[in-house]
Design an enzyme around this catalytic site. Sequence first.
Site, PDB file in Angstrom:
ATOM      1  N   GLU A  57      39.861  36.549  36.340  1.00 26.94           N
ATOM      2  CA  GLU A  57      40.666  37.654  36.876  1.00 26.94           C
ATOM      3  C   GLU A  57      41.744  37.181  37.844  1.00 26.94           C
ATOM      4  OE1 GLU A  57      36.722  39.457  35.620  1.00 26.94           O
ATOM      5  OE2 GLU A  57      37.311  37.688  36.780  1.00 26.94           O
ATOM      6  N   PHE A 119      25.579  49.546  39.692  1.00 26.60           N
ATOM      7  CA  PHE A 119      25.780  48.200  39.166  1.00 26.60           C
ATOM      8  C   PHE A 119      27.275  47.887  39.065  1.00 26.60           C
ATOM      9  CE2 PHE A 119      26.344  45.421  35.370  1.00 26.60           C
ATOM     10  CZ  PHE A 119      25.777  44.274  35.912  1.00 26.60           C
ATOM     11  N   GLN A 120      27.657  46.750  39.613  1.00 29.79           N
ATOM     12  CA  GLN A 120      29.048  46.267  39.635  1.00 29.79           C
ATOM     13  C   GLN A 120      29.995  47.251  40.326  1.00 29.79           C
ATOM     14  OE1 GLN A 120      30.180  44.883  35.650  1.00 29.79           O
ATOM     15  NE2 GLN A 120      29.399  42.848  36.183  1.00 29.79           N
ATOM     16  N   LYS A 169      35.176  54.761  35.165  1.00 31.11           N
ATOM     17  CA  LYS A 169      34.943  54.661  33.729  1.00 31.11           C
ATOM     18  C   LYS A 169      34.974  56.023  33.038  1.00 31.11           C
ATOM     19  CE  LYS A 169      31.769  52.533  30.403  1.00 31.11           C
ATOM     20  NZ  LYS A 169      30.529  51.707  30.253  1.00 31.11           N
ATOM     21  N   MET A 477      48.406  17.664  51.149  1.00 27.61           N
ATOM     22  CA  MET A 477      48.950  18.212  52.384  1.00 27.61           C
ATOM     23  C   MET A 477      47.907  18.223  53.495  1.00 27.61           C
ATOM     24  SD  MET A 477      51.840  19.145  53.575  1.00 27.61           S
ATOM     25  CE  MET A 477      52.990  19.895  52.421  1.00 27.61           C
TER      26      MET A 477
END
Length: 566
Positions: A57, A119-120, A169, A477
């Site tokens: 993602e 969930f999630q 959803k 760096m």
Amino acid sequence: MERIQLETPKSGSQLVLETLKNLGVDTIFGYPGGAVLPLYDAIYSFKGIRHILGRHEQGCVHEAEGYAKSTGKIGVAVVTSGPGATNAITGIADAMSDSVPLLVFTGQVATPGIGKDAFQEADIVGITTPITKYNYQVRETADIPRIITEAIHIATTGRPGPVVIDLPKDVSALDTDFIYDTQLHLPSYQPTIVPNELQIKKILKQLSKAKKPVLLSGGGISYAGAAAEMVAFVERYQIPVVTSLLGQGTIATDHPLFLGMGGMHGSFAANIAMTEADFMISIGCRFDDRLTGNPKTFAKSAKVAHIDIDPAEIGKIISVDIPIVGDAKKALQMLLEEEQVHNNTSKWIEKVTRDKERVRSYDKKERVVQPQAVIERVGELTKGDAIVVTDVGQHQMWAAQYYPYKNERQLVTSGGLGTMGFGVPAAIGAKIANPDKEVVLFVGDGGYQMTNQEMAILNIYKIPIKVIMLNNHSLGMVRQWQEAFYDGRTSESVFDSLPDFQLMAQAYGVKSYKFDNPETIAQDLEVLKEDMPMFIEVDISRKEHVLPMVPAGKSNHEMLGVKFHA
């Protein structure tokens, strides 16, 4: 709100895709999951929008950033709920810092489960509030077209930035036989585009008095498409130009008025000019700490005019004598429309030109490949026309210093947030948005290991980017700072072992090369002429520093590592 009856019922997911298409979106980057299954089911048969399946993602959002940064068009990403959404956070924060027009759809659990630790589930609206220009959670299917229309308008106007739409959803799955009116009505969001005319006149009045003016060109000039107007303005009044990192390309690097990038790793001429100037005109630049050094001593002798689309940036860091809120392009057009004032900067131009000519660029040794030489050679082979994408670190600064930029939006890099891992996915997004342009990515061995999984899609979608890894076997760096300021204690910044990057490229089906000979590197790099996805690993010195360097908290004239001609 007025209701508009639909001829046939449509699902929320259909409305998402149709609205995006109607608003000109042709590409989205995404990764499916449970909460966005209805949307992906609609994508399966939808025509007119190309979906690019990333491999993480964060990669998807950086791909959308590369698409947006290189074009100015909205970048769109879709991720699922919970970990999908939290994986996108870094890209969203990066876009906020660099003013990137971005629209990110995050899936969410069904509305009955919101706030119940389903969930999630993650509170993505709460999480992203500080790092977005605005965000929404859709609660009614009929509201989807209005919200998307508003979101794209907000993301792309005024100071651009990311907008998140949290999509439960059930809202995306349900059908509706009507939608709410999509006509924009945002009374509290009215960005100022046209600057105050009296303030514009003050710039010219001050310019007529100035003996040592300098124009500071920021990313806002690039984003506004105002480079041509800026160059015309400085040529008319013979004003030397310093750019920020994101302002690179707004004036060609070989232009006689260009002094270089300013700030921590800026050029000697640029930093001295900012220090000695008696009038600074800053356009589309937010005076970040990497540019200003110690703000108390920055441009201490100068009157400062600051033109910016975001009023919150004016006076935030540097005191301003002539504040101007407005679009950079419109402001420059107004400056050019005014009657020309008399000014004479000939002695100043002679002085800053001498400063440019006094400095040697880098020691051209032969025992190791010099990263600066690699970038210069790539500039020659691409004739200065490539879109240059970088990751973050030493290679980023060398690319900013040594590539011969010509055009706005030519450098795609992570400026404000400094996001390692930005490079590979951003280059993919830039190439998808610009299929007819060469896209070259400079990346370090550290940043490459963060998001190299996106290399898997180069052959799938026929994305012929050229990936050039400058491999110094360290977090360069970080190592440089440790060597300079921590008595050489390179704590956890040197890689004792690295993967075989050539085998990794082969695993992704990408043609690869490895070069380490300084005597043949110029010829070796001619493989860039091949039109295919490519991975080039170049072994460089493990001790090379980016110079000049202004230590943190010091003034810009207190540069380390400036090399002068004998």
